[in-house]
Structure formats: structure tokens, C-alpha cells
Design a protein around this motif. Structure first.
Motif, PDB file in Angstrom:
ATOM      1  N   GLY A 146      -4.023  11.605 -17.354  1.00 36.44           N
ATOM      2  CA  GLY A 146      -4.062  12.482 -18.511  1.00 36.44           C
ATOM      3  C   GLY A 146      -4.394  13.910 -18.152  1.00 36.44           C
ATOM      4  O   GLY A 146      -4.497  14.269 -16.967  1.00 36.44           O
ATOM      5  N   PRO A 147      -4.615  14.771 -19.161  1.00 34.61           N
ATOM      6  CA  PRO A 147      -4.854  16.198 -18.915  1.00 34.61           C
ATOM      7  C   PRO A 147      -6.082  16.475 -18.061  1.00 34.61           C
ATOM      8  O   PRO A 147      -6.148  17.497 -17.383  1.00 34.61           O
ATOM      9  CB  PRO A 147      -5.022  16.766 -20.331  1.00 34.61           C
ATOM     10  N   GLU A 148      -7.054  15.593 -18.092  1.00 34.87           N
ATOM     11  CA  GLU A 148      -8.270  15.789 -17.305  1.00 34.87           C
ATOM     12  C   GLU A 148      -8.345  14.815 -16.133  1.00 34.87           C
ATOM     13  O   GLU A 148      -9.420  14.556 -15.598  1.00 34.87           O
ATOM     14  CB  GLU A 148      -9.492  15.633 -18.216  1.00 34.87           C
ATOM     15  N   GLY A 149      -7.206  14.289 -15.734  1.00 34.22           N
ATOM     16  CA  GLY A 149      -7.155  13.373 -14.606  1.00 34.22           C
ATOM     17  C   GLY A 149      -7.576  11.961 -14.921  1.00 34.22           C
ATOM     18  O   GLY A 149      -7.708  11.129 -14.012  1.00 34.22           O
ATOM     19  N   GLU A 150      -7.757  11.646 -16.202  1.00 34.42           N
ATOM     20  CA  GLU A 150      -8.200  10.310 -16.578  1.00 34.42           C
ATOM     21  C   GLU A 150      -7.087   9.286 -16.330  1.00 34.42           C
ATOM     22  O   GLU A 150      -5.921   9.564 -16.582  1.00 34.42           O
ATOM     23  CB  GLU A 150      -8.650  10.263 -18.043  1.00 34.42           C
ATOM     24  N   PRO A 151      -7.444   8.092 -15.817  1.00 36.06           N
ATOM     25  CA  PRO A 151      -6.418   7.068 -15.564  1.00 36.06           C
ATOM     26  C   PRO A 151      -5.921   6.462 -16.872  1.00 36.06           C
ATOM     27  O   PRO A 151      -6.688   6.240 -17.810  1.00 36.06           O
ATOM     28  CB  PRO A 151      -7.165   6.031 -14.716  1.00 36.06           C
ATOM     29  N   HIS A 162       0.860  -1.191   0.000  1.00 37.91           N
ATOM     30  CA  HIS A 162       0.000   0.000   0.000  1.00 37.91           C
ATOM     31  C   HIS A 162       0.891   1.234   0.000  1.00 37.91           C
ATOM     32  O   HIS A 162       1.104   1.867   1.040  1.00 37.91           O
ATOM     33  CB  HIS A 162      -0.922  -0.010   1.219  1.00 37.91           C
ATOM     34  N   PRO A 163       1.447   1.610  -1.159  1.00 37.78           N
ATOM     35  CA  PRO A 163       2.325   2.773  -1.207  1.00 37.78           C
ATOM     36  C   PRO A 163       1.547   4.063  -0.985  1.00 37.78           C
ATOM     37  O   PRO A 163       0.341   4.142  -1.247  1.00 37.78           O
ATOM     38  CB  PRO A 163       2.899   2.735  -2.636  1.00 37.78           C
ATOM     39  N   HIS A 164       2.242   5.065  -0.535  1.00 38.19           N
ATOM     40  CA  HIS A 164       1.629   6.371  -0.333  1.00 38.19           C
ATOM     41  C   HIS A 164       1.105   6.914  -1.663  1.00 38.19           C
ATOM     42  O   HIS A 164       1.810   6.932  -2.667  1.00 38.19           O
ATOM     43  CB  HIS A 164       2.655   7.350   0.238  1.00 38.19           C
ATOM     44  N   GLY A 165      -0.144   7.333  -1.671  1.00 39.92           N
ATOM     45  CA  GLY A 165      -0.715   7.982  -2.846  1.00 39.92           C
ATOM     46  C   GLY A 165      -1.066   7.064  -3.986  1.00 39.92           C
ATOM     47  O   GLY A 165      -1.423   7.549  -5.074  1.00 39.92           O
ATOM     48  N   ALA A 166      -1.003   5.747  -3.782  1.00 42.86           N
ATOM     49  CA  ALA A 166      -1.256   4.823  -4.894  1.00 42.86           C
ATOM     50  C   ALA A 166      -2.749   4.737  -5.178  1.00 42.86           C
ATOM     51  O   ALA A 166      -3.562   4.680  -4.254  1.00 42.86           O
ATOM     52  CB  ALA A 166      -0.715   3.445  -4.566  1.00 42.86           C
ATOM     53  N   PRO A 167      -3.130   4.715  -6.466  1.00 43.84           N
ATOM     54  CA  PRO A 167      -4.533   4.467  -6.792  1.00 43.84           C
ATOM     55  C   PRO A 167      -4.900   3.030  -6.481  1.00 43.84           C
ATOM     56  O   PRO A 167      -4.037   2.164  -6.348  1.00 43.84           O
ATOM     57  CB  PRO A 167      -4.601   4.754  -8.302  1.00 43.84           C
TER      58      PRO A 167
END
Length: 685
Positions: free
Chosen positions: A297-302, A210-215
Motif C-alpha cells: 500500500g501507500p505506506e508499504g503495508e502488506p 525463492h524468487p528474487h525480491g519475494a517477501p
């Protein structure tokens, strides 16, 4: 990497295991452990049976070609002919996104019941990958705290430092009979296993990082990347393949490829082994699938983009991702679209000297580790690359042409124009006529593809100093201008902009030979130094000039033939620096080794200039290299020639797998399809 470690990688997570399947907590050139988002989440994983370490009967190794995420090992306690081992241990280990699993099967070899104590010592040190390198740097970590907590079915390790939080959870089925302290911070999981005569018992373990900030890990299912056909649609026979979207002399021509010239087995039908090439492509796709990492991506898309390589570069490095995407744009255009969106989403918008960022510049490297988070290394979002920006433009045009779909080109028009503006106003085209860079203190000294210290050097080994004008980057700038013109004319409805870009490309091409040509050597300089002197080492970067088409026919053909002379061509590929120069060393990363992707670029360039026999010779060497290692292509090999040693000599620190090497078979296929005699002229602007 030449190592005793077994490397398994999948979706941004990798594990490096010893021959027995153990992890010992090694540091230095070849660390072991479970890694996710630049941190080691498992630093010990050591098995004992009845208090002793088993002997390796079959060392841990990947399950087979195309299966880079599962390994098997077989162990036994010490034995002899007179007293055979009482039992055998079978280990099956695998890695998935954010997780490592193991199934241990203990099989009795005796005809009576027995009880065996199985123990596994586990720990997680959470060190950043930059701490593990062999440069012996030390980083302060004020107020950092590590924790351990026993669970009903395992143990949880924790780490915190200010707002930074990471965890590793180890669980087992059946639950261990005991979780013991060891005095070192590690924990020992213990099972008492009762075995029937010739019976077996199993323990299933799972490690969740469980890394910090991982999705959250993506849901599993059929992977369309692997289920789609491996073979690409390719340029027709006799085409002149520069970058994949530029298959001919005119920017406006229809660049859609077809499969003409390729047989049903997947290879050119002129005496080549289609099955060999098909196997190399299939192996490359399996490695590329494993190397994908998460991005936005530019709009936060995974997104899922190709990481550079394991173990040190399981991260987005723009140059590697773009070249990989260019090689595979006809087979896996989704790699190109994801790469373009990720790079657009991280494009610089302000000046940040500590990151070497200026508006419009494309990022070089994105990292997610603790040291990057706290600014102790500059690579969290680092822009120290002179060629990422023009390569971004080259890929955008290539993707539009290969897919015959301009929607992405239109969506990223603002980003593309900002990248062009960077090339002129910050990169150096406007005031100096070329893209240039200066060494970044605390970051990268060299910012072209050969980015190691000392890689840009004179023939006698003297390092180039001052503001550096690398030759290969000018080829990329030329291609970027041409692709910007193509996009403006065909997708942005801006003919005036297209004409300006075409004029700038012609101007760059005209002055390049005058400034970079070495008349005595009949070859191009590696770079210009801060005093404007030609850096006279004869280097493989000239192949990149052929790929991009910046040389006229006369100079291009001379360079192409020179690259096949014995001091350059080792029989496996083209040396990064020609042998015989003082600067040459066969085991030097950028001053003598052979990089398969670099040789594939040269092969594409040779075919572009009509040097078909030379292109085929380079491709044959690369395919022989692939066949020597079950069709896995390493990042680099030593520069020793085939006449010196009948087998490729490994480079000891090579990444494996590595993205642009995995993509190299697709570049070979493109080059071979084009490398047949034709009347197609050498491209001109």
C-alpha cells in the motif's frame, strides 16, 4: 484454459501438471511447471518406477470444488488381464505460497516382498513467463548463470544474473539413496523402496521457490476470507443497481444494501434456485481466495489483492481487480480496500512515456519477473490503460457506501483528486471531452477492457486507427465523476467540488449520445476513431454503458433490448460482438466469445434500467453455464449458441481460474435481487 494440464493455485504460486502429475518443461500456449512471481521454478518433475513411466489410471485433477490447490492421481506400471500390475502409485500434490509438495505412496499388489526403484527427474530453468509464450520472442540474458548443488536430502537449483538471484530447493523424506546427474542439467533423485507383502512405502517431497525480491510467505492459519459467510448484503428488491455504490438516481441517497428479496438459501425467491447460486458463490470465493497475490500500500503495508487469472496473469491488473472488487464489495469489502490501497500505492506521480505514465494515473499492471526487472518488457509497472483510473474512483465511492465507513475515502482523498485531475488534464476530458488513448508501441495497442489487437474494429473488421475514444471508458468516466461528487459531498466536506463534478458528469452524459449513437442500428458505437468516425461494430461494451448509467432511459432501454436479440445472446451469455457482422468470429477472444463477467455487467445494467425480464434471462444463462462445469465459471467461452450445441464450447486459451469470472455469481445475485418489478425510475444524473 482448455488443456490436459491440472492447474493448482494459491497465494501467488501455481503449478501446471500433466495427467500423470508430471512436469515436462513445455513451452508455448500451455506451458507446465511451478511458477512464482512470473518465473518458472520447476521445469521438470518426471516420475519413473523401475525405469519405466507408469500408466495413468486416474489423471491428476483438483480434489474437488472449493479445493483449487490440491490434486490426486493414480498410476500403475503397464499390465494386462493376464498379468496385473505389481503395484499402484498414488500421488497427492498441493501448492501453497512459494511451495509445492507431493506425497507419493507406492502400494504393493502382491503377496510377497519386493524391492522397487522409484526415481524422480527434477530441474528448474527459471525462465520468465514472457519467454514461454507462443510468440517466439527471444530475450538476451547476458552473464546469466545456472547452478545445481546436491543436498543431504535433495538438491538446490540456483540462477543469477547481475543483481538478480533466484533459487529452488527440493527436499525429500526419506532422503534419496542417490542424486544422479543426467547430462542435461537436471538431477535424478533415486530411492530403493522395500515393500512388504501388500505393503506400502511413502516418499514426501517439498519444493520451495525463492524468487528474487519475494517477501517471506505469510504465516498460515484460518483464512478469514473463507471463514466469513459467503452471501453478501445486497441491494433491496426493486433497486436499480448500477455500480454497487450507486443504487439509485441521487448521489446523496443512503446506498447501504440489505438482504431483502433473497431467500435463506441465498437466491432471489422468485422461482430461482437458491442452492445453485449459493454453490456458485462458494466456488467463486474459493477461487478468489486462491488467486490473491501480495502487494503493498501507500505506506508499504502488506496487502493481498485479487490477481487476474492463471496461467498468464497471476499478477495485479487494475481493471480486473477493481471489477472483481465491485462485484464482491458487499460480501468481501476487504478485497476492495486492499485493491484501493495497492492502486493508490502504485499511482503515477511523474511522466514516464516508456510506461505510459502521467501524474495521477492508476497503474494497469504490476509484474515482478526478470524481464520486467531489467526493462526488457514494459510491464513491471505499466500504465497502459484508459479505464483503470476512473474505475479506481468508482470503487472508492462504492466501498465507502457499501461499508458505511468513510475512513478509507478520507485517507485516499489526495489520490482520488489526483486521479480526477489525470482524467481532465492527461486523459482527455478537458481538451476533447472524452477519455482517449493512443496505441503504445511495444505495449498494448488497445487500452480499454478489450485490449487485444484488432478488438476495436468496424463491423467489417477494419481496425480503428489513431487516437481511440472507447465507449465503455466514457461510462466509467461518468461514474467516476459521480462518485467523486459523492465522496466530496459526504466524506471530504467540499460541496463546491461536488457541484463541479456533478456538472461535469451531466455535461459528459449529454454529449455522449449525440456523438456515439448509431441511428440506423439503434445502438451505440464501440468507439470513435482518430478521425472522429463512429466505429460501428455492434459490441457488448454497450452493457457497460447500462451498468454506469450514462445513457438516458430511451436509449438505455433500446440498447438493453437489443442485447437480448439472438445475434447477441447465445443462451449462455452476451457475445462480445454480435453475430452476422464480418468482424465476428465465435472463437475470437474479443470479437465473438462470451465473457461471463461482461454478461454479468450487462445484467446489472439491464436491471438498472428496469429491464427485469432481460436481466433474469442473462442471469439464467450464466447460471446454466456455471452448473455445466460444477459451478466453476471460465474466463470466456466460444460464441456458439445453445441451439447450435447443447453444451458450452470452451474458448481454448481461457484463464482458469480467473478473478472476475469467479466474482460473477455475486454480480448475478445483485442483479437478480434487483430484477423484480418496481416503480423505481431509471437513474439520472
Amino acid at each position: 484454459m482448455t488443456t490436459q494440464h491440472c492447474l493448482l493455485v494459491r497465494d501467488g504460486t501455481f503449478v501446471a501438471l500433466g495427467p500423470s502429475g508430471d512436469i515436462t518443461g513445455d513451452r508455448g500456449a500451455q506451458p507446465d511447471g511451478l511458477f512464482a512471481r512470473d518465473a518458472r521454478h520447476l521445469s521438470r518433475w518426471q516420475l519413473t518406477v523401475d525405469g519405466s513411466t507408469p500408466t495413468v489410471l486416474v489423471p491428476a485433477s483438483p480434489a474437488g470444488p472449493g479445493a483449487p490447490a490440491t490434486a490426486f492421481a493414480v498410476l500403475t506400471p503397464p499390465g494386462s488381464r493376464a498379468e496385473a500390475p505389481a503395484h499402484t502409485v498414488f500421488r497427492e500434490q498441493a501448492v501453497t505460497e512459494g511451495a509445492f509438495t507431493e506425497r507419493i505412496r507406492l502400494s504393493s499388489n502382491r503377496g510377497e516382498p519386493s524391492t522397487t526403484m522409484l526415481a524422480l527427474t527434477v530441474d528448474a530453468d527459471f525462465v520468465d513467463q514472457f519467454e514461454l509464450r507462443s510468440d517466439h520472442r527471444w530475450y538476451e540474458k547476458p552473464h546469466a548463470v545456472r547452478t545445481r548443488a546436491a543436498l543431504p536430502d535433495g538438491v538446490e537449483f540456483g540462477y543469477r544474473r547481475s543483481e538478480w538471484r533466484s533459487r529452488t530447493v527440493v527436499t525429500a523424506q526419506p532422503a534419496p539413496d542417490a542424486v544422479e546427474e543426467t547430462g542435461s542439467g537436471a538431477r535424478r533423485l533415486v530411492w530403493l523402496l522395500r515393500l512388504a507383502p501388500h505393503g506400502a512405502a511413502e516418499v514426501a517431497l517439498r519444493v520451495d521457490a525463492h524468487p528474487h525480491g519475494a517477501p517471506e510467505p505469510a504465516t498460515t492459519g484460518a483464512d478469514p476470507f473463507l471463514s466469513a459467510p459467503a452471501l453478501p448484503r445486497l441491494p433491496g428488491r426493486g433497486a436499480t443497481p448500477g455500480l454497487p455504490s450507486d443504487l439509485g438516481p441521487d448521489l446523496g441517497r443512503d446506498a447501504r444494501p440489505d438482504l431483502a428479496g433473497v431467500d435463506e438459501a441465498g437466491g432471489p425467491d422468485e422461482g430461482w434456485s437458491g442452492p445453485e447460486l449459493a454453490r456458485a458463490c462458494a466456488q467463486g470465493l474459493a477461487e478468489l481466495a486462491a488467486l490473491r497475490v501480495s502487494a503493498t500500500g501507500p505506506e508499504g503495508e502488506p496487502l493481498k489483492v485479487p490477481a487476474a487469472g492463471v496461467p498468464w496473469f497471476l499478477a495485479l491488473l487494475a481493471r480486473h481487480a477493481v471489477v472483481t472488487s465491485l462485484f464482491t464489495v458487499h460480501s468481501r469489502p476487504e478485497l476492495a480496500s486492499a485493491t484501493l490501497l495497492a492502486l493508490a500505492g502504485s499511482q503515477a506521480t511523474t511522466e514516464e512515456p516508456e510506461r505510459v505514465a502521467q501524474p495521477g494515473k492508476i497503474v494497469h499492471e504490476l509484474r515482478h519477473g526478470e524481464l520486467a526487472h531489467f526493462g526488457q518488457v514494459p510491464y513491471g509497472r505499466y500504465y497502459g490503460s484508459v479505464d483503470s483510473t476512473p474505475l479506481f474512483l468508482a470503487l472508492l465511492g462504492a466501498h465507502a457506501a457499501a461499508t458505511d465507513d468513510g475512513k478509507l475515502a478520507l485517507r485516499l482523498q489526495r489520490h482520488a483528486r489526483a486521479a480526477v485531475d489525470w482524467m481532465f488534464h492527461h486523459g482527455g476530458l478537458a481538451d476533447g471531452g472524452y477519455l482517449r488513448y493512443r496505441a503504445d508501441e511495444g505495449g498494448l495497442a488497445n487500452q480499454s477492457w478489450k485490449d487485444s489487437p484488432g478488438s476495436i474494429c468496424f463491423a467489417d473488421g477494419t481496425r480503428a486507427k489513431g487516437v481511440i475514444t472507447a465507449a465503455a471508458a466514457q461510462g466509467y468516466a461518468y461514474e467516476a465523476l459521480r462518485q467523486a461528487a459523492y465522496l466530496a459531498r459526504h466524506h471530504w466536506d467540499d460541496a463546491a467540488y461536488a457541484e463541479r463534478m456533478e456538472a461535469e458528469a451531466r455535461s459528459l452524459r449529454a454529449r455522449f449520445v449525440a456523438d456515439f449513437w448509431l441511428p440506423e442500428q439503434g445502438f451505440t458505437a464501440l468507439a470513435l476513431d482518430g478521425q472522429g468516425r463512429r466505429v460501428d461494430a455492434l459490441a457488448s461494451d454497450a452493457g457497460h454503458l447500462l451498468w454506469t448509467g450514462i445513457l438516458d432511459a430511451e436509449h438505455g432501454e433500446a440498447v438493453g433490448r437489443r442485447l437480448l436479440e439472438p445475434d447477441f445472446f447465445s443462451g449462455w451469455g452476451i457475445r462480445t460482438l454480435a453475430a452476422g457482422q464480418e468482424a465476428y468470429h465465435p472463437l475470437s477472444y474479443h470479437r465473438g466469445c462470451v465473457w461471463p463477467h461482461d454478461s454479468a455487467i450487462a445484467a446489472l445494467g439491464l436491471a438498472r434500467y428496469g429491464l427485469h425480464d432481460e436481466a433474469r434471462e442473462v442471469c439464467r444463462g450464466l447460471l446454466d453455464l456455471a452448473a455445466s462445469a460444477d459451478f466453476h465459471i471460465p474466463e470466456a467461452i466460444a460464441g456458439y449458441g445453445r441451439e447450435e450445441h447443447a453444451e458450452p464450447v470452451p474458448y481454448p486459451h481461457a484463464c482458469s481460474p480467473q478473478a472476475w469470472s469467479a466474482a460473477t455469481p455475486f454480480a448475478i445475485l445483485t442483479a437478480l435481487t434487483a430484477a423484480t418489478p418496481s416503480d423505481t425510475p431509471t437513474p439520472s444524473c
